[in-house]
Design a protein around this motif. Sequence first.
Motif, PDB file in Angstrom:
ATOM      1  N   GLY A 169       0.821  -1.206   0.000  1.00  0.00           N
ATOM      2  CA  GLY A 169       0.000   0.000   0.000  1.00  0.00           C
ATOM      3  C   GLY A 169       0.852   1.251   0.000  1.00  0.00           C
ATOM      4  O   GLY A 169       1.915   1.314  -0.612  1.00  0.00           O
ATOM      5  N   ARG A 170       0.421   2.270   0.739  1.00  0.00           N
ATOM      6  CA  ARG A 170       1.040   3.588   0.689  1.00  0.00           C
ATOM      7  C   ARG A 170       2.473   3.611   1.199  1.00  0.00           C
ATOM      8  O   ARG A 170       3.263   4.479   0.811  1.00  0.00           O
ATOM      9  CB  ARG A 170       0.209   4.569   1.511  1.00  0.00           C
ATOM     10  N   GLY A 171       2.818   2.676   2.082  1.00  0.00           N
ATOM     11  CA  GLY A 171       4.157   2.666   2.644  1.00  0.00           C
ATOM     12  C   GLY A 171       5.247   2.414   1.629  1.00  0.00           C
ATOM     13  O   GLY A 171       6.426   2.644   1.916  1.00  0.00           O
ATOM     14  N   ASN A 172       4.896   1.935   0.440  1.00  0.00           N
ATOM     15  CA  ASN A 172       5.889   1.669  -0.593  1.00  0.00           C
ATOM     16  C   ASN A 172       6.399   2.946  -1.244  1.00  0.00           C
ATOM     17  O   ASN A 172       7.504   2.981  -1.785  1.00  0.00           O
ATOM     18  CB  ASN A 172       5.301   0.754  -1.667  1.00  0.00           C
ATOM     19  N   ALA A 173       5.579   4.012  -1.219  1.00  0.00           N
ATOM     20  CA  ALA A 173       5.940   5.233  -1.935  1.00  0.00           C
ATOM     21  C   ALA A 173       5.904   6.484  -1.066  1.00  0.00           C
ATOM     22  O   ALA A 173       6.428   7.522  -1.464  1.00  0.00           O
ATOM     23  CB  ALA A 173       5.008   5.426  -3.135  1.00  0.00           C
ATOM     24  N   GLU A 174       5.292   6.412   0.121  1.00  0.00           N
ATOM     25  CA  GLU A 174       5.108   7.591   0.957  1.00  0.00           C
ATOM     26  C   GLU A 174       5.764   7.397   2.322  1.00  0.00           C
ATOM     27  O   GLU A 174       5.836   6.287   2.833  1.00  0.00           O
ATOM     28  CB  GLU A 174       3.613   7.864   1.179  1.00  0.00           C
ATOM     29  N   ASP A 175       6.216   8.515   2.918  1.00  0.00           N
ATOM     30  CA  ASP A 175       6.621   8.480   4.315  1.00  0.00           C
ATOM     31  C   ASP A 175       5.386   8.219   5.180  1.00  0.00           C
ATOM     32  O   ASP A 175       4.317   8.778   4.934  1.00  0.00           O
ATOM     33  CB  ASP A 175       7.237   9.814   4.718  1.00  0.00           C
ATOM     34  N   THR A 176       5.540   7.380   6.170  1.00  0.00           N
ATOM     35  CA  THR A 176       4.422   7.055   7.044  1.00  0.00           C
ATOM     36  C   THR A 176       4.973   6.671   8.407  1.00  0.00           C
ATOM     37  O   THR A 176       6.162   6.855   8.678  1.00  0.00           O
ATOM     38  CB  THR A 176       3.559   5.932   6.439  1.00  0.00           C
ATOM     39  N   MET A 177       4.145   6.143   9.283  1.00  0.00           N
ATOM     40  CA  MET A 177       4.577   5.707  10.609  1.00  0.00           C
ATOM     41  C   MET A 177       3.957   4.361  10.950  1.00  0.00           C
ATOM     42  O   MET A 177       2.830   4.071  10.547  1.00  0.00           O
ATOM     43  CB  MET A 177       4.168   6.714  11.693  1.00  0.00           C
ATOM     44  N   VAL A 178       4.709   3.586  11.717  1.00  0.00           N
ATOM     45  CA  VAL A 178       4.208   2.360  12.327  1.00  0.00           C
ATOM     46  C   VAL A 178       4.636   2.401  13.792  1.00  0.00           C
ATOM     47  O   VAL A 178       5.833   2.539  14.091  1.00  0.00           O
ATOM     48  CB  VAL A 178       4.764   1.104  11.643  1.00  0.00           C
ATOM     49  N   ALA A 179       3.677   2.326  14.703  1.00  0.00           N
ATOM     50  CA  ALA A 179       3.951   2.354  16.138  1.00  0.00           C
ATOM     51  C   ALA A 179       3.747   0.954  16.700  1.00  0.00           C
ATOM     52  O   ALA A 179       2.687   0.347  16.487  1.00  0.00           O
ATOM     53  CB  ALA A 179       3.037   3.349  16.846  1.00  0.00           C
ATOM     54  N   ILE A 180       4.744   0.438  17.414  1.00  0.00           N
ATOM     55  CA  ILE A 180       4.696  -0.935  17.925  1.00  0.00           C
ATOM     56  C   ILE A 180       4.788  -0.914  19.446  1.00  0.00           C
ATOM     57  O   ILE A 180       5.767  -0.433  20.024  1.00  0.00           O
ATOM     58  CB  ILE A 180       5.837  -1.789  17.348  1.00  0.00           C
ATOM     59  N   LEU A 181       3.763  -1.453  20.091  1.00  0.00           N
ATOM     60  CA  LEU A 181       3.733  -1.626  21.542  1.00  0.00           C
ATOM     61  C   LEU A 181       3.958  -3.107  21.841  1.00  0.00           C
ATOM     62  O   LEU A 181       3.282  -3.965  21.261  1.00  0.00           O
ATOM     63  CB  LEU A 181       2.383  -1.163  22.090  1.00  0.00           C
ATOM     64  N   SER A 182       4.912  -3.407  22.720  1.00  0.00           N
ATOM     65  CA  SER A 182       5.267  -4.793  23.019  1.00  0.00           C
ATOM     66  C   SER A 182       4.870  -5.161  24.437  1.00  0.00           C
ATOM     67  O   SER A 182       5.125  -4.400  25.382  1.00  0.00           O
ATOM     68  CB  SER A 182       6.775  -5.007  22.849  1.00  0.00           C
TER      69      SER A 182
END
Length: 214
Positions: free
Chosen positions: A132-145
Amino acid sequence: MGADLQASLLDAFADPELGSLSAIQRAELSHGAWIDVLPGWLSGADQVYERLAADVPWREERRQMYDRVVDVPRLLCFYGESDTLPLPILEEARDLLSEHYTEELGEPFRTAGLCFYRDGRDSVAWHGDRLGRGNAEDTMVAILSVGEPRILALRPRPGSLSGPVSSTIRYPLGHGDLIVMGGSCQRTWEHAIPKASGRVGPRISIQFRPRGVR
């Protein structure tokens, strides 16, 4: 379902509660990629782990790998935009992250993908969230463990960067730790949970993403 959780003494009797995001620390990587890290953002994380391990409808997946179909080495569950998350504390976490990053991200976190690493044999290979968009655009992924710490490793994506290449970065994440990958991180860097030997306890990660990022 996996090794037993060795509870953190700090989490054994604490009710689940999220701390302030003001103490989060940013590390600039390269080519516009960065990561924010906040250890112990969620107190009472072991209770959250126990509830998620017992109540989430975990599923196994199989994938084509060259000339054969193999088991995905972890359990999975995905919550879309219209789905209610399994615990109210996760709804609160998503909303706090959306508020904190609204200026940079420009949109809220909308989905949550959960991964259950039952022991050291469970893992995820090097990848970026580029569907999806993450291939061409800056984005964020937040991971809580939650659960016991496992190494999250990051490295520059092979062939994507010119100039000096940084060494692999490793963070042991568990017991309520938060990491946020932003900027060009999904396009120019990769991350993985490597297999681990010896006694390795279970860990669950909750990945919050904006719309159209997987």
